[in-house]
Design a protein around this motif. Structure first.
Motif, mmCIF file in Angstrom:
data_model
loop_
_atom_site.group_PDB
_atom_site.id
_atom_site.type_symbol
_atom_site.label_atom_id
_atom_site.label_comp_id
_atom_site.label_asym_id
_atom_site.label_seq_id
_atom_site.Cartn_x
_atom_site.Cartn_y
_atom_site.Cartn_z
ATOM 1 N N GLN A 257 20.888 -31.628 -8.057
ATOM 2 C CA GLN A 257 22.303 -31.656 -7.692
ATOM 3 C C GLN A 257 23.015 -30.428 -8.234
ATOM 4 N N TYR B 80 23.984 -44.488 -1.669
ATOM 5 C CA TYR B 80 23.055 -44.103 -2.730
ATOM 6 C C TYR B 80 23.763 -43.963 -4.077
ATOM 7 N N ASN B 81 24.789 -43.123 -4.108
ATOM 8 C CA ASN B 81 25.436 -42.768 -5.378
ATOM 9 C C ASN B 81 26.591 -43.689 -5.749
ATOM 10 N N VAL C 143 14.385 -43.910 -8.157
ATOM 11 C CA VAL C 143 15.497 -44.332 -9.017
ATOM 12 C C VAL C 143 15.874 -45.795 -8.756
ATOM 13 N N ALA D 164 13.426 -39.461 -13.150
ATOM 14 C CA ALA D 164 13.884 -39.188 -11.787
ATOM 15 C C ALA D 164 15.389 -38.927 -11.750
ATOM 16 N N ILE D 165 16.144 -39.637 -12.573
ATOM 17 C CA ILE D 165 17.595 -39.423 -12.596
ATOM 18 C C ILE D 165 17.921 -38.028 -13.117
ATOM 19 N N GLU E 4 6.116 -38.197 -3.749
ATOM 20 C CA GLU E 4 7.198 -37.271 -4.091
ATOM 21 C C GLU E 4 6.672 -35.855 -4.333
ATOM 22 N N LYS F 121 17.121 -35.651 -10.411
ATOM 23 C CA LYS F 121 18.172 -35.713 -9.393
ATOM 24 C C LYS F 121 19.385 -34.890 -9.816
ATOM 25 N N TYR G 124 14.456 -35.724 -1.152
ATOM 26 C CA TYR G 124 15.571 -36.119 -2.024
ATOM 27 C C TYR G 124 15.937 -37.584 -1.812
ATOM 28 N N LEU H 228 13.404 -39.692 -3.413
ATOM 29 C CA LEU H 228 13.528 -39.625 -4.871
ATOM 30 C C LEU H 228 14.537 -40.638 -5.366
ATOM 31 N N VAL H 229 15.687 -40.710 -4.687
ATOM 32 C CA VAL H 229 16.742 -41.632 -5.109
ATOM 33 C C VAL H 229 16.391 -43.068 -4.749
#
Length: 411
Positions: free
Chosen positions: A301, A190-191, A331, A293-294, A367, A297, A323, A326-327
């Motif tokens: 976080q 994801y990240n 995103v 959304a970012i 969401e 997030k 979560y 969401l990503v």
């Protein structure tokens, strides 16, 4: 399969990939229906594994592969893709279909495990080929760093699956170790692979349109270095984490806020000063949702650095699902769809706006209700009707994706 049918243009490949997303949505809808109606011939857990594996490989990873190939090689939409990448994409699609079927039928069987491993090997194959082509690319160093980092995290994330397999083979049934292995894979997908792949695409689009980019090589390197420490946000519930590591985690979370805020400010300034960067109406609405959304997030976080909240959140399934959606859904998926519209990979056809607006409504509804379920779990209160609303949201998403895909097939 002859040469004419198997060697496709970039646009045909992205339409196939968009159809894959439609399949992901249909599986999501079936899982929601399973909550409402007794469907004895469907195993919910098997369907969930099929849904998630297919979403990762056949939708997000394949879309990123296609767009990154375009970026590095400078290929246009209507061009036929070169042979080596045709083989990679066909291999990825074939293995993904195999995983979809095998996981749906039998869950984690020998067949599905073999296909999952083959999917990882295909990703290695792609990364190796793209890194070789990146050496002769004229992309600025800052963008090259982002692409290489995305590819690295794609490979690095697979260590989590290997360790999980080792735990199962050695009969170590510690649920915390298994959970940490799963979160390792998810975090760096994801990240790392997904996020930096998207940032690289956006930066390259800015560069092609203006000759400028809002980031320097040093900025890219610093942002990339924040990914590894933030993994430990997922395992704050693990007992015995040293204080110095917790301090590094808090500093890294704050640094990501600063980096993203700086990047967003620079992009806004660049867009305002360049008429050539005007977005299409559909892309502007989609990317505004991505931007919001970012920031959401990053806020979540930041909240998760509180160990007590982190322990409850990562142990409560609706919050984890909210979560992850969401990503992945807001995103990553919305960015890729908006990017496809902006570079004219997907055509703005008559009636497609209804599909875009419906998709945004369905995702927002999904969401919002998942968030309500998560909050209800925190206060130990069950909100009635959430599964019904989530089913409606899933249906809206599927119908909207069908509308978007149908307009492209018609063209």
């Amino acid at each position: 399969m002859n040469k004419i049918s198997s060697y496709l243009s970039i646009r045909k490949w992205i339409i196939i990939t968009l159809f894959n997303l439609l399949i992901v949505g249909i599986f999501g809808l079936i899982m929601r229906l399973k909550f409402l109606f007794p469907i004895p011939w469907i195993d919910q857990k098997n369907l969930m594994h099929a849904h998630s594996h297919f979403a990762f490989s056949a939708w997000v990873s394949q879309a990123l592969m296609i767009f990154l190939i375009m970026t590095v090689l400078g290929i246009k939409t209507n061009q036929i893709l070169c042979r080596k990448y045709q083989h990679i994409l066909w291999a990825n699609w074939t293995v993904s279909i195999g995983m979809l079927i095998s996981f749906s039928a039998a869950g984690y069987s020998l067949c599905s495990i073999i296909l999952s491993f083959l999917s990882i090997l295909v990703s290695y194959w792609f990364c190796f080929q793209l890194v070789r082509d990146l050496k002769s690319s004229t992309l600025p160093p800052a963008i090259s760093i982002l692409i290489k980092s995305a590819l690295f995290f794609n490979i690095f994330s697979s260590l989590g699956t290997y360790f999980l397999a080792y735990l199962k083979v050695s009969h170590q049934l510690d649920p915390l170790k298994q959970l940490a292995s799963v979160y390792f894979y998810l975090h760096f997908q994801y990240n790392g692979w997904f996020f930096f792949g998207c940032i690289a695409l956006f930066a390259s689009w800015l560069y092609k349109r203006t000759g400028k980019i809002p980031i320097s090589p040093r900025f890219s390197l610093v942002y990339v270095m924040t990914v590894i420490p933030t993994y430990f946000l997922s395992v704050l519930w693990w007992k015995g984490l040293p204080l110095w590591l917790y301090i590094i985690i808090v500093i890294t979370v704050g640094l990501q806020f600063v980096l993203w805020g700086t990047l967003a400010q620079r992009v806004v300034r660049l867009v305002r000063s360049n008429i050539s960067l005007r977005l299409s109406p559909d892309t502007s609405k989609i990317w505004l949702c991505v931007l919001f959304a970012i920031f959401l997030k990053l806020i979540l976080q930041g909240i998760s650095v509180i160990p007590a909240l982190s322990q409850q959140a990562y142990g409560f399934r609706p919050i984890v699902i909210a979560y992850l959606h969401l990503v992945l859904l807001v995103v990553i998926s919305l960015f890729l769809i908006g990017y496809a519209f902006q570079i004219c990979m997907l055509k703005i056809e008559k009636g497609i706006h209804y599909g875009v607006y419906g998709l945004l409504v369905g995702i927002f509804l999904n969401e919002f209700v998942l968030m309500l379920q998560g909050l209800g779990g925190f206060i130990h209160y069950s909100i009635r009707g959430t599964h019904h609303v989530l089913t409606v949201a899933a249906a809206i998403i599927v119908v909207s994706l069908y509308r978007i895909t149908q307009t492209q097939l018609r063209k």
